[in-house]
Write a protein that holds these residues in place. Structure first.
Motif, PDB file in Angstrom:
ATOM      1  N   ILE A 154     -22.924 106.462  57.047  1.00 19.06           N
ATOM      2  CA  ILE A 154     -21.976 105.610  56.317  1.00 19.06           C
ATOM      3  C   ILE A 154     -22.364 104.138  56.463  1.00 19.06           C
ATOM      4  N   ALA A 155     -22.760 103.744  57.671  1.00 23.67           N
ATOM      5  CA  ALA A 155     -23.160 102.351  57.888  1.00 23.67           C
ATOM      6  C   ALA A 155     -24.364 101.990  57.024  1.00 23.67           C
ATOM      7  N   LYS A 156     -25.348 102.864  56.966  1.00 20.84           N
ATOM      8  CA  LYS A 156     -26.553 102.564  56.187  1.00 20.84           C
ATOM      9  C   LYS A 156     -26.280 102.656  54.681  1.00 20.84           C
ATOM     10  N   LEU A 157     -25.406 103.565  54.282  1.00 19.05           N
ATOM     11  CA  LEU A 157     -24.967 103.602  52.882  1.00 19.05           C
ATOM     12  C   LEU A 157     -24.334 102.266  52.510  1.00 19.05           C
ATOM     13  N   THR A 158     -23.467 101.757  53.382  1.00 17.71           N
ATOM     14  CA  THR A 158     -22.774 100.497  53.118  1.00 17.71           C
ATOM     15  C   THR A 158     -23.753  99.348  52.973  1.00 17.71           C
ATOM     16  N   GLU A 159     -24.682  99.240  53.898  1.00 13.82           N
ATOM     17  CA  GLU A 159     -25.652  98.142  53.847  1.00 13.82           C
ATOM     18  C   GLU A 159     -26.540  98.239  52.603  1.00 13.82           C
ATOM     19  N   SER A 160     -27.022  99.433  52.320  1.00 15.98           N
ATOM     20  CA  SER A 160     -27.916  99.623  51.183  1.00 15.98           C
ATOM     21  C   SER A 160     -27.213  99.349  49.859  1.00 15.98           C
ATOM     22  N   LEU A 161     -25.995  99.894  49.717  1.00 15.20           N
ATOM     23  CA  LEU A 161     -25.273  99.733  48.464  1.00 15.20           C
ATOM     24  C   LEU A 161     -24.821  98.289  48.269  1.00 15.20           C
ATOM     25  N   ALA A 162     -24.511  97.604  49.363  1.00 14.76           N
ATOM     26  CA  ALA A 162     -24.143  96.194  49.257  1.00 14.76           C
ATOM     27  C   ALA A 162     -25.294  95.379  48.668  1.00 14.76           C
ATOM     28  N   GLU A 163     -26.522  95.679  49.091  1.00 18.06           N
ATOM     29  CA  GLU A 163     -27.686  94.982  48.527  1.00 18.06           C
ATOM     30  C   GLU A 163     -27.905  95.358  47.067  1.00 18.06           C
ATOM     31  N   GLU A 164     -27.727  96.635  46.782  1.00 21.18           N
ATOM     32  CA  GLU A 164     -27.938  97.119  45.410  1.00 21.18           C
ATOM     33  C   GLU A 164     -26.963  96.484  44.427  1.00 21.18           C
ATOM     34  N   LEU A 165     -25.734  96.265  44.871  1.00 20.93           N
ATOM     35  CA  LEU A 165     -24.678  95.794  43.970  1.00 20.93           C
ATOM     36  C   LEU A 165     -24.321  94.329  44.185  1.00 20.93           C
ATOM     37  N   LYS A 166     -25.137  93.601  44.920  1.00 20.91           N
ATOM     38  CA  LYS A 166     -24.818  92.213  45.254  1.00 20.91           C
ATOM     39  C   LYS A 166     -24.541  91.392  43.996  1.00 20.91           C
ATOM     40  N   GLY A 167     -23.421  90.663  44.036  1.00 21.94           N
ATOM     41  CA  GLY A 167     -23.025  89.851  42.891  1.00 21.94           C
ATOM     42  C   GLY A 167     -22.208  90.605  41.864  1.00 21.94           C
ATOM     43  N   ARG A 168     -22.072  91.925  42.055  1.00 16.19           N
ATOM     44  CA  ARG A 168     -21.325  92.728  41.077  1.00 16.19           C
ATOM     45  C   ARG A 168     -20.155  93.455  41.723  1.00 16.19           C
ATOM     46  N   VAL A 169     -20.400  94.125  42.857  1.00 15.90           N
ATOM     47  CA  VAL A 169     -19.363  94.877  43.573  1.00 15.90           C
ATOM     48  C   VAL A 169     -19.577  94.636  45.066  1.00 15.90           C
ATOM     49  N   THR A 170     -18.518  94.317  45.789  1.00 14.75           N
ATOM     50  CA  THR A 170     -18.655  94.181  47.241  1.00 14.75           C
ATOM     51  C   THR A 170     -18.577  95.554  47.898  1.00 14.75           C
ATOM     52  N   VAL A 171     -19.337  95.726  48.975  1.00 12.40           N
ATOM     53  CA  VAL A 171     -19.365  96.998  49.704  1.00 12.40           C
ATOM     54  C   VAL A 171     -19.312  96.687  51.194  1.00 12.40           C
ATOM     55  N   ASN A 172     -18.267  97.157  51.857  1.00 11.91           N
ATOM     56  CA  ASN A 172     -18.085  96.908  53.278  1.00 11.91           C
ATOM     57  C   ASN A 172     -17.592  98.180  53.961  1.00 11.91           C
ATOM     58  N   ALA A 173     -17.582  98.160  55.285  1.00  9.43           N
ATOM     59  CA  ALA A 173     -17.079  99.304  56.046  1.00  9.43           C
ATOM     60  C   ALA A 173     -16.312  98.813  57.263  1.00  9.43           C
ATOM     61  N   VAL A 174     -15.324  99.585  57.661  1.00  9.47           N
ATOM     62  CA  VAL A 174     -14.646  99.369  58.937  1.00  9.47           C
ATOM     63  C   VAL A 174     -15.191 100.374  59.938  1.00  9.47           C
ATOM     64  N   LEU A 175     -15.263  99.940  61.199  1.00  9.09           N
ATOM     65  CA  LEU A 175     -15.746 100.802  62.284  1.00  9.09           C
ATOM     66  C   LEU A 175     -14.639 100.927  63.326  1.00  9.09           C
ATOM     67  N   PRO A 176     -13.703 101.837  63.122  1.00  8.69           N
ATOM     68  CA  PRO A 176     -12.613 101.978  64.089  1.00  8.69           C
ATOM     69  C   PRO A 176     -13.061 102.678  65.361  1.00  8.69           C
ATOM     70  N   SER A 177     -12.362 102.377  66.444  1.00  9.76           N
ATOM     71  CA  SER A 177     -12.529 103.146  67.673  1.00  9.76           C
ATOM     72  C   SER A 177     -11.642 104.385  67.538  1.00  9.76           C
ATOM     73  N   ILE A 178     -10.761 104.657  68.465  1.00 11.99           N
ATOM     74  CA  ILE A 178      -9.886 105.829  68.350  1.00 11.99           C
ATOM     75  C   ILE A 178      -8.638 105.445  67.566  1.00 11.99           C
ATOM     76  N   ILE A 179      -8.346 106.212  66.529  1.00 16.27           N
ATOM     77  CA  ILE A 179      -7.158 105.959  65.709  1.00 16.27           C
ATOM     78  C   ILE A 179      -5.980 106.729  66.305  1.00 16.27           C
ATOM     79  N   ASP A 180      -4.846 106.083  66.361  1.00 14.43           N
ATOM     80  CA  ASP A 180      -3.656 106.699  66.956  1.00 14.43           C
ATOM     81  C   ASP A 180      -3.022 107.666  65.969  1.00 14.43           C
ATOM     82  N   THR A 181      -3.432 108.926  66.050  1.00 13.10           N
ATOM     83  CA  THR A 181      -2.897 109.974  65.186  1.00 13.10           C
ATOM     84  C   THR A 181      -2.351 111.105  66.052  1.00 13.10           C
ATOM     85  N   PRO A 182      -1.468 111.943  65.509  1.00 15.23           N
ATOM     86  CA  PRO A 182      -0.973 113.088  66.275  1.00 15.23           C
ATOM     87  C   PRO A 182      -2.094 114.000  66.764  1.00 15.23           C
ATOM     88  N   ALA A 183      -3.121 114.192  65.942  1.00 13.40           N
ATOM     89  CA  ALA A 183      -4.229 115.067  66.340  1.00 13.40           C
ATOM     90  C   ALA A 183      -4.965 114.491  67.545  1.00 13.40           C
TER      91      ALA A 183
END
Length: 228
Positions: A154-183
């Motif tokens: 996902i990280a490399k998809l984000t970086e690659s696609l951000a370069e591919e679409l620069k100036g047209r569509v922004t592409v970013n990612a969040v990198l969460p640690s542990i999310i507080d969910t019931p599971a």
């Protein structure tokens, strides 16, 4: 987010529901996409379009779903790739099939959704893609190999696609640690939940990156770690 057309994949999950609620509260038009059928009590509304039973790993199903959304709202401004899954297993005691499953759930679905959304996002004057990676993909641990490898993708998809679409569509990612969910609470009952990331806080980060306020940011991998 007022009047912004946002697609949320994995919308019926715990994080997805938090993102959908916050996006609607902020005045966005929201398309909820999920592989599951509509959960009990869910209902569509003028700004809330529900698209259940979609296997995003199937590119034809993804294209059909996004075509429905584009026709319903008249376009798409932002894609939030939340669909995914998790598995914990060691290499010695694990199965290779788990690696295929993590690839399909976490990476293939995101790539497929991006492909289906791009024709609409490029027509928007402020198109945005926000992916959900994982802090564990930066420094993995025992039993996290299959999951972390898919999230590293996902990280490399984000970086690659951000370069591919620069100036047209922004592409970013969040990198969460542990999310507080019931599971996660059930899996780690002795943990200090106060140090985990709340779905509501993560939703704020996702929606900021999907908004026009972040138009100068692309290719970012944003750690969202709470108190960890």
């Amino acid at each position: 987010m007022e009047k912004r057309i946002v697609v949320v994949t994995g919308a019926f999950g715990f994080l997805g529901r938090a993102v959908v609620k916050r996006a609607l509260d902020l005045g966005a038009f929201v398309a909820q996409v999920d592989r599951s059928e509509t959960p009990p009590g869910a209902a569509g509304a003028a700004r809330n379009f529900i698209v259940p039973g979609v296997d995003l790993a199937d590119p034809e199903a993804a294209r059909a779903a996004f075509a429905r959304i584009g026709a319903h709202f008249g376009g798409i401004d932002a894609l939030l790739n939340i669909a995914g899954g998790f598995v914990w297993q060691t290499i010695a005691g694990g199965e290779l099939a788990a690696w295929d499953r993590m690839y399909d759930l976490n990476l293939r679905t995101a790539v497929s959704a991006c492909m289906a959304a791009l024709p609409f996002l490029e027509k928007s004057r402020s198109g945005a893609i926000v992916n959900v990676g994982a802090l564990g993909a930066v420094k993995s641990g025992a039993g996290m190999g299959a999951y972390a490898a898919s999230k590293a993708g996902i990280a490399k998809l984000t970086e690659s696609l951000a370069e591919e679409l620069k100036g047209r569509v922004t592409v970013n990612a969040v990198l969460p640690s542990i999310i507080d969910t019931p599971a996660n609470r059930s899996a780690m009952p002795e943990a200090d939940f106060s140090k985990w990331v709340s779905p509501e806080d993560l939703a704020e980060a996702l929606l900021f990156l999907a908004s026009v306020r972040s138009r100068a940011i692309t290719g970012a991998l944003l750690p969202v770690t709470g108190g960890v």
